[in-house]
Write an enzyme that holds these catalytic residues in place. Sequence first.
Site, PDB file in Angstrom:
ATOM      1  N   CYS A 111      -6.954 -60.934 -57.937  1.00  0.00           N
ATOM      2  CA  CYS A 111      -8.232 -61.582 -58.230  1.00  0.00           C
ATOM      3  C   CYS A 111      -8.838 -60.996 -59.503  1.00  0.00           C
ATOM      4  O   CYS A 111      -9.397 -61.725 -60.329  1.00  0.00           O
ATOM      5  CB  CYS A 111      -9.190 -61.398 -57.054  1.00  0.00           C
ATOM      6  SG  CYS A 111     -10.723 -62.336 -57.223  1.00  0.00           S
ATOM      7  N   CYS A 214     -11.853 -61.355 -48.560  1.00  0.00           N
ATOM      8  CA  CYS A 214     -12.957 -62.315 -48.499  1.00  0.00           C
ATOM      9  C   CYS A 214     -12.598 -63.641 -47.832  1.00  0.00           C
ATOM     10  O   CYS A 214     -13.445 -64.266 -47.202  1.00  0.00           O
ATOM     11  CB  CYS A 214     -13.515 -62.562 -49.896  1.00  0.00           C
ATOM     12  SG  CYS A 214     -12.400 -63.454 -51.030  1.00  0.00           S
TER      13      CYS A 214
END
Length: 392
Positions: A111, A214
């Site tokens: 990410c 997440c």
Amino acid sequence: MRKTKNKKVVCAMSGGVDSSVAAYLLKEQGYDVIGVFMRFWAPDEVPGMPFCAFENLCCSADARQAAEKTANKLKIPFHVLDLRDFFKKTIVSYFIDEYMSGRTPNPCVLCGQKIKFGVLFQKALKIFEADFLATGHYVRVAQDQRPKIKDPKYKLLKGKDENKDQSYFLYTASQEVLKHFLFPLGDYKKEEVRRIAKENGLPSSTRKESQEICFVPFGDYKEFLKTQVSEKKFKAGKVLDTEGREIGTHSGLAFYTIGQRRGIQLRQGYAGQVGTNRPPLYVVGIDAKENVLIVGEERELYKKELVAKNLNWISGKTPKAGEKVKAKIRYNMKEQEAVIYSQNNQLKVVFKNPQRAITPGQSVVLYATSPRLRGTSKDDEVLGGGIIEKTL
């Protein structure tokens, strides 16, 4: 010190206290700040999913509301970027593919590389015409200003808060990225950040933070995989000990990782079962080609050497063979002494002491052993790193 007057900076705002304080500090320093909230993919539309109401922790409705309230409080523009498709194809698909290949992924590293240093960085400079991009990570950037250096490089340094330092996740940074990146929290400790948020009435001052991945509901990656992958692809196979003896069966390699003890299905009489005096067994190897899970005693988890690929060197230059470094193979560990050898885009890391559960798919991140910038500690500078391929 970077100039701030008339300089435009896009600040990634998640609604959490860190990114909120980052935006506040940038405005106080005189930057023209633009708040940007990123919307990521979440598994909230999967038929029959047992946790179908789940929202991605990084971009839930509550998080967006908190980020927008903070932007309004600071009187800065606020925008939302819809990155759901990109996030799904780039981060979530990688996460699933790695587990299905018998490896243990690190989506936070990817990410950083693909989202923060990739698509968000490009949009900040091109769409918003910003001079800089900023996030609430606990790391620092500095430029080597030694007089004899002809081409001073940007350095990625650990955050001053040892308990919150996030440099492990950002080793994929390049010189071009660091030239345009700001990390306002690098010189602060977490308690100071909380205090700043509270004293200035930022809406995020009391928000809790999550350590979970997440997009994985409740941290249960196994249940998540079951909702995303056809049951037919989870193939049962043999469990072997390190001598090659078959001692059990597994229900799919994706449900195991190096160092795991629980959930190993063994035959009666093995591994610390009631009524036996055998030592407990752990996952020490995963053979995806043969669909075999290999287990052994805890002492067999310790290895001194690894090979890594997909390397990134922040300076742009490969270190010399035999260079001494500090290295870590997971985020929540102390750096360990090692020597490195790089050849043909592969990295060999030889640790001074054996390390427990070196895991293919995870990152090995390297730090300098001597200070190269004034005012830094000996292992503050991140040299780079790569993805662990195997142990030797």
